[in-house]
Design a protein around this motif. Sequence first.
Motif, PDB file in Angstrom:
ATOM      1  N   ASP A 216      27.429 -92.756  27.105  1.00  0.00           N
ATOM      2  CA  ASP A 216      26.140 -92.969  26.453  1.00  0.00           C
ATOM      3  C   ASP A 216      26.076 -92.315  25.070  1.00  0.00           C
ATOM      4  OD1 ASP A 216      25.695 -93.998  28.973  1.00  0.00           O
ATOM      5  OD2 ASP A 216      23.659 -93.237  29.092  1.00  0.00           O
ATOM      6  N   ASP A 217      25.080 -92.775  24.283  1.00  0.00           N
ATOM      7  CA  ASP A 217      24.857 -92.256  22.929  1.00  0.00           C
ATOM      8  C   ASP A 217      26.133 -92.337  22.098  1.00  0.00           C
ATOM      9  OD1 ASP A 217      23.529 -91.190  20.770  1.00  0.00           O
ATOM     10  OD2 ASP A 217      23.466 -89.135  21.541  1.00  0.00           O
ATOM     11  N   GLU A 218      26.830 -93.486  22.214  1.00  0.00           N
ATOM     12  CA  GLU A 218      28.049 -93.757  21.454  1.00  0.00           C
ATOM     13  C   GLU A 218      29.095 -92.661  21.648  1.00  0.00           C
ATOM     14  OE1 GLU A 218      26.675 -94.368  17.460  1.00  0.00           O
ATOM     15  OE2 GLU A 218      26.001 -96.418  17.877  1.00  0.00           O
ATOM     16  N   GLY A 219      29.129 -92.115  22.848  1.00  0.00           N
ATOM     17  CA  GLY A 219      30.143 -91.124  23.174  1.00  0.00           C
ATOM     18  C   GLY A 219      29.813 -89.707  22.786  1.00  0.00           C
ATOM     19  N   ARG A 220      28.618 -89.463  22.227  1.00  0.00           N
ATOM     20  CA  ARG A 220      28.321 -88.122  21.709  1.00  0.00           C
ATOM     21  C   ARG A 220      28.187 -87.069  22.805  1.00  0.00           C
ATOM     22  NH1 ARG A 220      25.136 -91.550  18.452  1.00  0.00           N
ATOM     23  NH2 ARG A 220      25.891 -91.635  16.296  1.00  0.00           N
ATOM     24  N   TYR A 221      27.734 -87.472  24.007  1.00  0.00           N
ATOM     25  CA  TYR A 221      27.653 -86.493  25.096  1.00  0.00           C
ATOM     26  C   TYR A 221      29.044 -85.923  25.391  1.00  0.00           C
ATOM     27  CZ  TYR A 221      22.863 -88.000  26.072  1.00  0.00           C
ATOM     28  OH  TYR A 221      21.515 -88.277  25.980  1.00  0.00           O
ATOM     29  N   GLU A 222      30.046 -86.801  25.422  1.00  0.00           N
ATOM     30  CA  GLU A 222      31.410 -86.352  25.692  1.00  0.00           C
ATOM     31  C   GLU A 222      32.073 -85.727  24.470  1.00  0.00           C
ATOM     32  OE1 GLU A 222      34.149 -88.980  27.583  1.00  0.00           O
ATOM     33  OE2 GLU A 222      32.611 -89.876  28.875  1.00  0.00           O
ATOM     34  N   ASP A 223      31.898 -86.338  23.302  1.00  0.00           N
ATOM     35  CA  ASP A 223      32.686 -85.964  22.132  1.00  0.00           C
ATOM     36  C   ASP A 223      32.092 -84.824  21.316  1.00  0.00           C
ATOM     37  OD1 ASP A 223      34.288 -88.067  22.915  1.00  0.00           O
ATOM     38  OD2 ASP A 223      33.443 -89.486  21.469  1.00  0.00           O
ATOM     39  N   GLU A 224      30.790 -84.579  21.458  1.00  0.00           N
ATOM     40  CA  GLU A 224      30.146 -83.532  20.663  1.00  0.00           C
ATOM     41  C   GLU A 224      29.443 -82.493  21.535  1.00  0.00           C
ATOM     42  OE1 GLU A 224      27.681 -85.250  17.592  1.00  0.00           O
ATOM     43  OE2 GLU A 224      29.106 -86.883  17.247  1.00  0.00           O
ATOM     44  N   LEU A 225      28.615 -82.956  22.465  1.00  0.00           N
ATOM     45  CA  LEU A 225      27.850 -82.016  23.287  1.00  0.00           C
ATOM     46  C   LEU A 225      28.744 -81.227  24.237  1.00  0.00           C
ATOM     47  CD1 LEU A 225      25.135 -80.886  24.303  1.00  0.00           C
ATOM     48  CD2 LEU A 225      24.951 -82.898  25.799  1.00  0.00           C
ATOM     49  N   LEU A 226      29.649 -81.905  24.928  1.00  0.00           N
ATOM     50  CA  LEU A 226      30.509 -81.221  25.890  1.00  0.00           C
ATOM     51  C   LEU A 226      31.420 -80.197  25.222  1.00  0.00           C
ATOM     52  CD1 LEU A 226      31.297 -80.908  28.829  1.00  0.00           C
ATOM     53  CD2 LEU A 226      32.838 -82.870  28.598  1.00  0.00           C
ATOM     54  N   PRO A 227      32.049 -80.498  24.078  1.00  0.00           N
ATOM     55  CA  PRO A 227      32.857 -79.471  23.411  1.00  0.00           C
ATOM     56  C   PRO A 227      32.038 -78.248  22.990  1.00  0.00           C
ATOM     57  CG  PRO A 227      33.482 -81.631  22.604  1.00  0.00           C
ATOM     58  CD  PRO A 227      32.255 -81.826  23.455  1.00  0.00           C
ATOM     59  N   LEU A 228      30.791 -78.456  22.549  1.00  0.00           N
ATOM     60  CA  LEU A 228      29.938 -77.316  22.193  1.00  0.00           C
ATOM     61  C   LEU A 228      29.684 -76.450  23.416  1.00  0.00           C
ATOM     62  CD1 LEU A 228      28.070 -75.764  20.235  1.00  0.00           C
ATOM     63  CD2 LEU A 228      26.238 -77.361  20.894  1.00  0.00           C
ATOM     64  N   ALA A 229      29.384 -77.074  24.545  1.00  0.00           N
ATOM     65  CA  ALA A 229      29.150 -76.320  25.774  1.00  0.00           C
ATOM     66  C   ALA A 229      30.413 -75.584  26.210  1.00  0.00           C
ATOM     67  CB  ALA A 229      28.670 -77.263  26.877  1.00  0.00           C
ATOM     68  N   ARG A 230      31.553 -76.232  26.089  1.00  0.00           N
ATOM     69  CA  ARG A 230      32.823 -75.586  26.443  1.00  0.00           C
ATOM     70  C   ARG A 230      33.079 -74.369  25.564  1.00  0.00           C
ATOM     71  NH1 ARG A 230      35.578 -80.571  26.622  1.00  0.00           N
ATOM     72  NH2 ARG A 230      36.425 -80.105  24.577  1.00  0.00           N
ATOM     73  N   GLU A 231      32.831 -74.536  24.282  1.00  0.00           N
ATOM     74  CA  GLU A 231      33.039 -73.448  23.327  1.00  0.00           C
ATOM     75  C   GLU A 231      32.214 -72.222  23.696  1.00  0.00           C
ATOM     76  OE1 GLU A 231      31.446 -72.778  18.834  1.00  0.00           O
ATOM     77  OE2 GLU A 231      32.583 -74.626  19.190  1.00  0.00           O
ATOM     78  N   ARG A 232      31.018 -72.455  24.230  1.00  0.00           N
ATOM     79  CA  ARG A 232      30.116 -71.356  24.596  1.00  0.00           C
ATOM     80  C   ARG A 232      30.285 -70.928  26.058  1.00  0.00           C
ATOM     81  NH1 ARG A 232      25.016 -70.820  21.335  1.00  0.00           N
ATOM     82  NH2 ARG A 232      25.482 -71.757  19.312  1.00  0.00           N
TER      83      ARG A 232
END
Length: 326
Positions: A216-232
Amino acid sequence: MNSRRHFLKSVVASTAGLGAAATSSTSSAQANDAKAEPAAGKVDRRRLGRLEAEVSILGLGLGSAFIRPYDQDREAGHALLQSALDLGINYWDTARGYKTSEEIIGPVVKANRDRIFLVSKSAARDYDGFMREVETSLTNLQTDRLDLLHLHNLKPDKDDLAQMEKGCVRAVRELIDQKVVPHFGVTGHSGARFLMDAIERFDPDALLSVYPCTRDDEGRYEDELLPLARERDMGVIAMKTVRRARNADLVGTDLVRYALSLDGIATTIVGLDTLDHLNANSQMATNFEPLDLAQRDAMHREVTTAVASIPTPWEQPGYEDGAGLA
């Protein structure tokens, strides 16, 4: 439709043979790094980010899928919950907005509190309202504590993060100080960017969001949101993995497996409705074998085509995650 079901089964069946193949950013090895040793015959467990808790990779979604059949037959609902516990499923997800969910599960929670990682949510945004909702949740759940408390269903068209910080965020931080709850998280499915803004502002411990294989959201949940959560090192919980597919000829356990194969996902909540569904998902989540990147890409393409004519419920005007299916 039958060919589509066959395709998905063949994708999943090929995992064992391809397990040693090199993959890109989310390898099978990465997915297994966070895997705790499961008890024999029990659903696998993973570390829930910086919360440090070991949670079942299959979580119980206790919204409308559970409420509809068991609100009027609570004894049967309690038996189903006990079956989930016996399978090693300790991650239980409910919410103040899920109608009678907290009341239904309360007696089982009371009898098994130390075996359950208990999660609830409040959609109140003001301080007093949030505190009242948490008090009601604790009463309904027959406990004096939660393991994780979410700020429920953040929406960019309705929520002001600065105002939330003065209201519900202040309240949840006080509850942490009072040891009513050790951790808080945020949930939402109205765009990855707004959730990222909330994470950067509030620094929550956990994230519950949508990770269907339609990306969903053109892949942003996987490609942007998930990496941010992983980083934290946040604890990330996936939801809505099978919602649109309920009206398509698709295998639900395959779709859950997709989310569990993403690097950084600790657990996936699935609506608990029948013993057959519980057993099928539990079997998939026991000695779990993740899909590799090529398999996930193939599943994404096939499922996206399969559900192209089926609207995404949470993207429709006026949608509220009150007691939606997981």
